[in-house]
Write a protein that holds these residues in place. Structure first.
Motif, short mmCIF file in Angstrom:
data_model
loop_
_atom_site.label_atom_id
_atom_site.label_comp_id
_atom_site.label_asym_id
_atom_site.label_seq_id
_atom_site.Cartn_x
_atom_site.Cartn_y
_atom_site.Cartn_z
N ARG A 103 5.88 11.16 70.48
CA ARG A 103 4.71 10.64 71.19
C ARG A 103 4.57 11.26 72.58
O ARG A 103 3.47 11.31 73.13
CB ARG A 103 4.79 9.12 71.31
CG ARG A 103 4.65 8.39 69.97
CD ARG A 103 4.63 6.88 70.19
NE ARG A 103 4.39 6.13 68.96
CZ ARG A 103 5.35 5.61 68.21
NH1 ARG A 103 6.62 5.74 68.58
NH2 ARG A 103 5.06 4.94 67.11
N GLU A 104 5.66 11.71 73.18
CA GLU A 104 5.59 12.30 74.53
C GLU A 104 5.05 13.73 74.51
O GLU A 104 4.18 14.08 75.30
CB GLU A 104 6.98 12.28 75.18
CG GLU A 104 7.41 10.92 75.66
CD GLU A 104 8.70 10.98 76.49
OE1 GLU A 104 9.14 12.11 76.82
OE2 GLU A 104 9.26 9.92 76.78
N SER A 105 5.58 14.54 73.62
CA SER A 105 5.18 15.96 73.60
C SER A 105 4.04 16.25 72.63
O SER A 105 3.40 17.30 72.71
CB SER A 105 6.38 16.83 73.22
OG SER A 105 6.78 16.57 71.88
N GLY A 106 3.80 15.30 71.71
CA GLY A 106 2.76 15.52 70.70
C GLY A 106 3.21 16.45 69.59
O GLY A 106 2.38 16.90 68.77
N GLU A 107 4.52 16.73 69.50
CA GLU A 107 5.04 17.63 68.48
C GLU A 107 5.63 16.85 67.31
O GLU A 107 5.99 15.68 67.45
CB GLU A 107 6.14 18.53 69.07
CG GLU A 107 5.65 19.46 70.16
CD GLU A 107 6.79 20.28 70.76
OE1 GLU A 107 6.50 21.35 71.29
OE2 GLU A 107 7.96 19.82 70.69
N TYR A 108 5.73 17.52 66.17
CA TYR A 108 6.41 16.97 65.00
C TYR A 108 7.78 17.63 64.89
O TYR A 108 7.88 18.86 64.94
CB TYR A 108 5.59 17.22 63.73
CG TYR A 108 4.32 16.40 63.68
CD1 TYR A 108 4.31 15.14 63.07
CD2 TYR A 108 3.14 16.87 64.23
CE1 TYR A 108 3.15 14.37 63.03
CE2 TYR A 108 1.96 16.13 64.21
CZ TYR A 108 1.98 14.87 63.60
OH TYR A 108 0.83 14.12 63.56
N VAL A 109 8.84 16.83 64.76
CA VAL A 109 10.19 17.39 64.80
C VAL A 109 11.09 16.72 63.76
O VAL A 109 10.86 15.57 63.36
CB VAL A 109 10.85 17.21 66.19
CG1 VAL A 109 10.11 17.99 67.24
CG2 VAL A 109 10.95 15.74 66.56
N CYS A 110 12.12 17.45 63.34
CA CYS A 110 13.24 16.89 62.59
C CYS A 110 14.39 16.78 63.59
O CYS A 110 14.95 17.81 64.00
CB CYS A 110 13.63 17.79 61.43
SG CYS A 110 12.40 17.83 60.09
N LEU A 111 14.72 15.57 64.00
CA LEU A 111 15.75 15.38 65.03
C LEU A 111 17.11 15.91 64.58
O LEU A 111 17.91 16.37 65.41
CB LEU A 111 15.85 13.90 65.41
CG LEU A 111 14.66 13.33 66.18
CD1 LEU A 111 14.89 11.85 66.49
CD2 LEU A 111 14.43 14.10 67.48
N LEU A 112 17.40 15.84 63.29
CA LEU A 112 18.68 16.35 62.80
C LEU A 112 18.82 17.84 63.12
O LEU A 112 19.88 18.29 63.57
CB LEU A 112 18.79 16.14 61.29
CG LEU A 112 20.07 16.70 60.64
CD1 LEU A 112 21.30 15.96 61.14
CD2 LEU A 112 19.98 16.62 59.11
N ASP A 113 17.74 18.59 62.93
CA ASP A 113 17.77 20.02 63.23
C ASP A 113 18.09 20.27 64.70
O ASP A 113 18.84 21.19 65.04
CB ASP A 113 16.43 20.67 62.89
CG ASP A 113 16.09 20.56 61.41
OD1 ASP A 113 16.95 20.05 60.65
OD2 ASP A 113 15.00 20.99 61.01
N ARG A 114 17.51 19.44 65.57
CA ARG A 114 17.75 19.61 67.00
C ARG A 114 19.21 19.33 67.35
O ARG A 114 19.84 20.07 68.11
CB ARG A 114 16.85 18.65 67.80
CG ARG A 114 15.36 18.97 67.70
CD ARG A 114 14.99 20.15 68.59
NE ARG A 114 13.60 20.52 68.42
CZ ARG A 114 12.60 19.99 69.14
NH1 ARG A 114 12.86 19.03 70.03
NH2 ARG A 114 11.36 20.40 68.96
#
Length: 450
Positions: free
Chosen positions: A78-89
């Motif tokens: 919600r902060e950056s407006g991006e879609y992410v897979c947190l596991l990958d990070r």
């Protein structure tokens, strides 16, 4: 041997292949479970106000032990407006590749130290039993790699030693096919470390000249960046052939440099001119004596005594070249001692050819390169020789690095991984699911805890 036994036993190769495939399956299952459990922990501990769970997305990774397939959570930030897979990070793996960082590391190391990208891909396929990566993919990953610099190294003495030479590498492209382009290379070190009969150069680093600036300007910038080099305190002893760009070090560094002509090249020129001449041995002795006047006397005495005009011309040109820097024929240690510098432990210079042979083995031998390709391979070779880590698309290559950072996982995850491996192994060993009174069942049970 056993007349009553009609059981057909597999041979060693068949047993090894079967066990290897079984271990690959077990490894894939273990990795799948560990990654899914990590993903679940991340989901529970995430900032739920910031990361909204959208769905699960599939990921397939080719690893050193086979394919790993699993699904992980996909979020909206919600902060950056991006879609992410947190596991990958958290894994420092953005999930964009089809193979694991260890496969990438092994492939790049094989490509640098082996004869070709294709051979690197074939070697991995032979070892793993399946085609995990193509030679072109390995090439693309090396082209994207960058050296990770070390901290500036302290200069322990008052002198830095430099070996310089050039290597001609064939180029590809319109108007370039078959033509060689010189790559200028310098190896700098801080002296010699003797261990019995073995001699090692201290803190050796390599400089590859790129760009359009003069070679010695670029080299001095390299020294300032990678060594605690102080031009007002440290002298340079530079050894190389008589090429104009090498001899230019005298003009650039002035009284801060002692230039020595590489004796290998001088000896080679003397051999090509005088090999069958009766004064050949005397000329070689004059060279070995480090007496410039004696050598010039011998060379000048030989004018007019050679059997053909081409050698006479070569001798005259050779004398004219050496006369430009007669002091370079004197042992550098004599000149340093005259300046009041302690020469204890210093040895003769002359490792330039050995340095060039390392680069030539991978870059020459009938190969031709595009500019970007040779630049990438040079980066890889320098990282390997200088024991530098490489930053790659999926992580970093640092297997040759002697000073790896401490990367021990926490006890919690060590125990968790061991537990997962134990469960997966029990579930995947067919013999442990069979009859309990068989010899192999009892043998495997006896190994519990090993």
């Amino acid at each position: 041997l056993m007349e009553k036994n009609i059981t057909k036993y597999p041979n060693l190769k068949e047993i090894e292949q079967t066990v290897w495939r079984q271990l690959q399956d077990t490894y894939s299952l273990v990795m799948q479970k560990i990654l899914q459990e990590l993903d679940q922990e991340i989901a529970q501990e995430r900032d739920k106000k910031r990361f909204r769970l959208i769905e699960k997305r599939s990921l397939s990774i080719d690893s050193l032990f086979g394919e790993i397939k699993f699904k992980r959570n996909y979020y909206y930030d919600r902060e950056s407006g991006e879609y992410v897979c947190l596991l990958d990070r958290y894994l420092e793996f953005e999930g964009t590749g089809t193979f694991s960082p260890l496969v990438e590391e092994a492939a790049i190391e094989l490509a640098i130290n082996g004869p070709s990208y294709r051979k690197a891909a074939q070697t991995l396929q032979t070892l793993l039993g399946y085609r995990v990566i193509s030679h072109e993919t390995i090439r693309q990953h090396l082209l994207q790699a960058e050296c990770i610099s070390k901290k500036r190294e302290p200069v322990h003495g008052s002198v830095l030693f430099v070996e310089v030479d050039g290597i001609y590498i064939k180029r590809q492209g319109k108007g370039k096919r078959g033509k060689g382009k010189e790559t200028k290379i310098a190896a700098v070190h801080q002296g010699w470390e003797v261990n019995g009969k073995r001699v090692k150069l201290k803190n050796k680093r390599h400089y590859i000249h790129r760009g359009t600036q003069p070679f010695w300007e670029g080299f001095e910038e390299f020294l300032m960046e990678h060594f605690e080099y102080d031009p007002t305190k440290h002298k340079l002893v530079i050894n190389g052939d008589g090429a104009g760009w090498i001899v230019a070090c005298r003009e650039h560094f002035k009284d801060r440099v002692i230039f020595t002509i590489d004796r290998y090249h001088v000896a080679k020129a003397i051999q090509s001119i005088f090999r069958t001449h009766p004064r050949y041995r005397a000329i070689r002795k004059a060279l070995a004596s480090n007496d410039a006047e004696k050598l010039f006397l011998e060379l000048n005495s030989a004018i007019g005594t050679l059997e053909d005009e081409s050698k006479e011309n070569a001798l005259i040109e050779f004398i004219r070249q050496l006369e430009q820097y007669p002091e370079a024929l004197v042992d550098y240690r004599v000149r340093l001692k005259e300046q009041g510098i302690d020469i204890t432990g210093m040895r003769p210079m002359g490792s330039a050819e050995a340095t060039m042979s390392v680069f030539a083995k991978r870059l020459k031998n009938g190969r031709s390169w595009v500019d970007r390709g040779v630049s990438g391979m040079l980066t890889g070779l320098v990282a390997c020789l200088d024991k530098l880590a490489l930053k790659t698309m999926f992580g970093r290559v640092e297997r040759w690095n002697e000073t790896k950072p401490d990367m021990k996982p926490s006890k919690y995850y060590t125990k968790k991984i061991a537990s997962t491996i134990g469960k997966a192994t029990r579930d995947n060993l067919t013999y442990l699911k069979g009859k309990a009174n068989t010899p192999i069942y009892r043998a495997l049970k006896a190994l519990a805890g090993f």
